[in-house]
Design a protein around this motif. Structure first.
Motif, mmCIF file in Angstrom:
data_model
loop_
_atom_site.group_PDB
_atom_site.id
_atom_site.type_symbol
_atom_site.label_atom_id
_atom_site.label_comp_id
_atom_site.label_asym_id
_atom_site.label_seq_id
_atom_site.Cartn_x
_atom_site.Cartn_y
_atom_site.Cartn_z
ATOM 1 N N SER A 89 0.816 -1.224 0.000
ATOM 2 C CA SER A 89 0.000 0.000 0.000
ATOM 3 C C SER A 89 0.847 1.270 0.000
ATOM 4 C CB SER A 89 -0.935 -0.001 1.209
ATOM 5 O OG SER A 89 -0.193 -0.064 2.421
ATOM 6 N N LEU A 90 1.961 1.264 0.723
ATOM 7 C CA LEU A 90 2.796 2.463 0.783
ATOM 8 C C LEU A 90 3.445 2.744 -0.574
ATOM 9 C CD1 LEU A 90 3.743 4.720 2.602
ATOM 10 C CD2 LEU A 90 5.621 3.274 3.379
ATOM 11 N N PHE A 91 3.762 1.711 -1.322
ATOM 12 C CA PHE A 91 4.309 1.912 -2.670
ATOM 13 C C PHE A 91 3.266 2.544 -3.593
ATOM 14 C CE2 PHE A 91 6.909 -1.692 -1.069
ATOM 15 C CZ PHE A 91 8.147 -1.073 -1.136
ATOM 16 N N ARG A 92 1.998 2.125 -3.422
ATOM 17 C CA ARG A 92 0.927 2.737 -4.207
ATOM 18 C C ARG A 92 0.772 4.206 -3.851
ATOM 19 N NH1 ARG A 92 -1.874 -2.426 -3.491
ATOM 20 N NH2 ARG A 92 -2.921 -1.582 -1.638
ATOM 21 N N ALA A 93 0.933 4.522 -2.565
ATOM 22 C CA ALA A 93 0.835 5.918 -2.131
ATOM 23 C C ALA A 93 1.965 6.753 -2.734
ATOM 24 C CB ALA A 93 0.866 5.998 -0.607
ATOM 25 N N VAL A 94 3.166 6.185 -2.796
ATOM 26 C CA VAL A 94 4.291 6.895 -3.409
ATOM 27 C C VAL A 94 4.011 7.155 -4.891
ATOM 28 C CG1 VAL A 94 6.720 6.692 -4.079
ATOM 29 C CG2 VAL A 94 6.010 6.085 -1.751
ATOM 30 N N ARG A 95 3.482 6.155 -5.585
ATOM 31 C CA ARG A 95 3.145 6.342 -6.997
ATOM 32 C C ARG A 95 2.074 7.404 -7.173
ATOM 33 N NH1 ARG A 95 3.435 0.593 -7.219
ATOM 34 N NH2 ARG A 95 1.155 0.452 -7.237
ATOM 35 N N PHE A 96 1.083 7.400 -6.289
ATOM 36 C CA PHE A 96 0.020 8.410 -6.332
ATOM 37 C C PHE A 96 0.613 9.810 -6.163
ATOM 38 C CE2 PHE A 96 -3.068 11.158 -4.259
ATOM 39 C CZ PHE A 96 -4.226 10.949 -4.988
ATOM 40 N N LEU A 97 1.524 9.946 -5.203
ATOM 41 C CA LEU A 97 2.141 11.238 -4.927
ATOM 42 C C LEU A 97 2.944 11.716 -6.132
ATOM 43 C CD1 LEU A 97 2.508 13.323 -2.639
ATOM 44 C CD2 LEU A 97 4.548 12.062 -1.940
#
Length: 412
Positions: A89-97
């Motif tokens: 999930s944190l990797f998805r958040a980084v991609r979103f950012l």
């Protein structure tokens, strides 16, 4: 989730805060703030979804249960969300950012459980040239502060986050002083953004109900305590004070017990006035909230300490008289509200007197002075100080449902 291309006309920002799965007042605040900021900025949101193992959460029985009716505006792009174990999930958040490409990221701070995720997102933001702002709801959660290792973890690991912080938002001058004293942030730009109104609950039941009759002297007076039951909330003081009140007073207590704080429940069971007390010992759904406030004459919030209070803002949005202790940031939150009766904390006898005095206001609807436009203006001022290209011409209005004072027996 892939973010759509941001609008070129507005500065871009991402708000990081509490999601709906672990529902709390910060969940509502994150949503209301993001929707308000969307009027001036291109807003994306990263939600903290699974804060910690469910079995460790005080409200574990309702985790994941849909209790909220509030939702994000369609124009706000939301990633839901980040789990405490991070992968993936944190990797998805980084991609979103990276995809959203904001000018600034705003972290909501209310619990140390999100700290490791915040550190990662903060480092990614700084490497991308994104300004970092932290909005403090309190210096540290009171429950976490009681545990030595949790307190030490927060105090140590928040320092790398604050060293990379460009600006800070607080809810009161009290919080500003406490934050600077705790973390030495004298050189970091800050702004005070008073809590906006919580006027989002379903009011249809009260709007269609027959208005109450004017209260006669000595007539029935219905008191309401609303919110989680925790040691700092002071509910035990209210139960003791209620026993000193005349028999025409009734009390409804609505709240979920946290931190094993069962003393108020035990006092209610043992109270000589227990036949006049209704105890709803759970976290109620949005669809029920208005019913409790619509049935109240006076809201009583006897906190021992507090930086901010969601129940206070719900009460003010309903225009109800409020008895609230003069502690922490509550003074600044309620001092402009004509329905406020302040009282010293930890004194049941003083609380009983304040309730009697406040009940004289029953039948009058008070104006809610809080405004999300003021919150947006405070963020705009801070962003301008950080060198972001923002215009500072916001029009400030009062709460959407309390723009003029009304004098009538209809409190709703």
């Amino acid at each position: 989730m892939t973010a759509s291309p941001p609008s070129p006309e507005k500065p871009r920002m991402v708000v990081v805060g509490s999601g709906w799965r672990f529902l709390s007042g910060i969940s509502y605040y994150t949503c209301r703030l993001s929707n308000a900021l969307d009027s001036r900025f291109d807003v994306g949101v990263i939600l903290m979804r699974q804060l910690l193992p469910t079995r460790l959460y005080p409200g574990r029985d309702r985790v994941g249960v849909s209790l909220n009716k509030l939702s994000y505006d369609p124009s706000v792009r939301v990633l839901d969300g980040v789990d405490w174990w991070a992968v993936p999930s944190l990797f998805r958040a980084v991609r979103f950012l990276r995809s959203f490409r904001p000018d600034v990221i705003v972290f909501q701070w209310w619990t140390g459980t999100v700290l490791h995720s915040y550190l990662v997102l903060c480092l990614v933001a700084r490497l991308a040239g994104i300004k970092v702002v932290v909005e403090f709801h309190e210096v540290q959660d009171t429950g976490e502060a009681q545990h030595r290792w949790a307190s030490l973890y927060c105090r140590k690991l928040i320092k790398p986050l604050l060293r990379r912080t460009d600006g800070v938002i607080v809810h009161s001058g009290f919080d500003r002083v406490a934050l600077r004293a705790t973390y030495g942030l004298d050189g970091v730009p800050d702004e005070i953004a008073l809590h906006g109104p919580f006027d989002h609950h379903d009011r249809s039941a009260s709007l269609t109900a027959a208005p109450p009759r004017p209260r006669a002297a000595g007539g029935s007076c219905r008191l309401l305590f609303f919110g989680t039951i925790r040691p700092y909330k002071g509910l035990e003081d209210l139960v003791q004070a209620f026993g000193q009140l005349p028999s025409h007073y009734t009390l409804t207590v609505v709240g979920e017990t946290w931190e094993g704080w069962t003393l108020p429940a035990e006092m209610i069971a043992d109270s000589s006035a227990r036949d006049r007390i209704t105890f709803v010992n759970r976290y109620v759904a949005d669809s029920e909230v208005d019913e409790f406030f619509a049935a109240a004459d006076v809201v009583v919030l006897p906190y021992r300490r507090s930086s901010a209070s969601g129940p206070l803002h719900i009460a003010m949005s309903h225009g109800l008289p409020v008895v609230v202790t003069a502690v922490g940031g509550l003074v600044e939150a309620a001092e402009k509200y004509s329905g406020t009766t302040f009282v010293s904390a930890g004194s049941p006898s003083a609380l009983a007197e304040a309730i009697v005095a406040a009940s004289a206001n029953a039948g009058r609807r008070h104006t809610d002075p809080s405004s999300w436009e003021e919150s947006v203006a405070a963020f705009t001022r801070l962003f301008a100080r950080l060198g972001l290209p923002v215009a500072q011409d916001a029009v400030i209005t009062a709460s959407s449902n309390q723009t003029v004072p009304l004098f009538s027996p209809d409190l709703r």
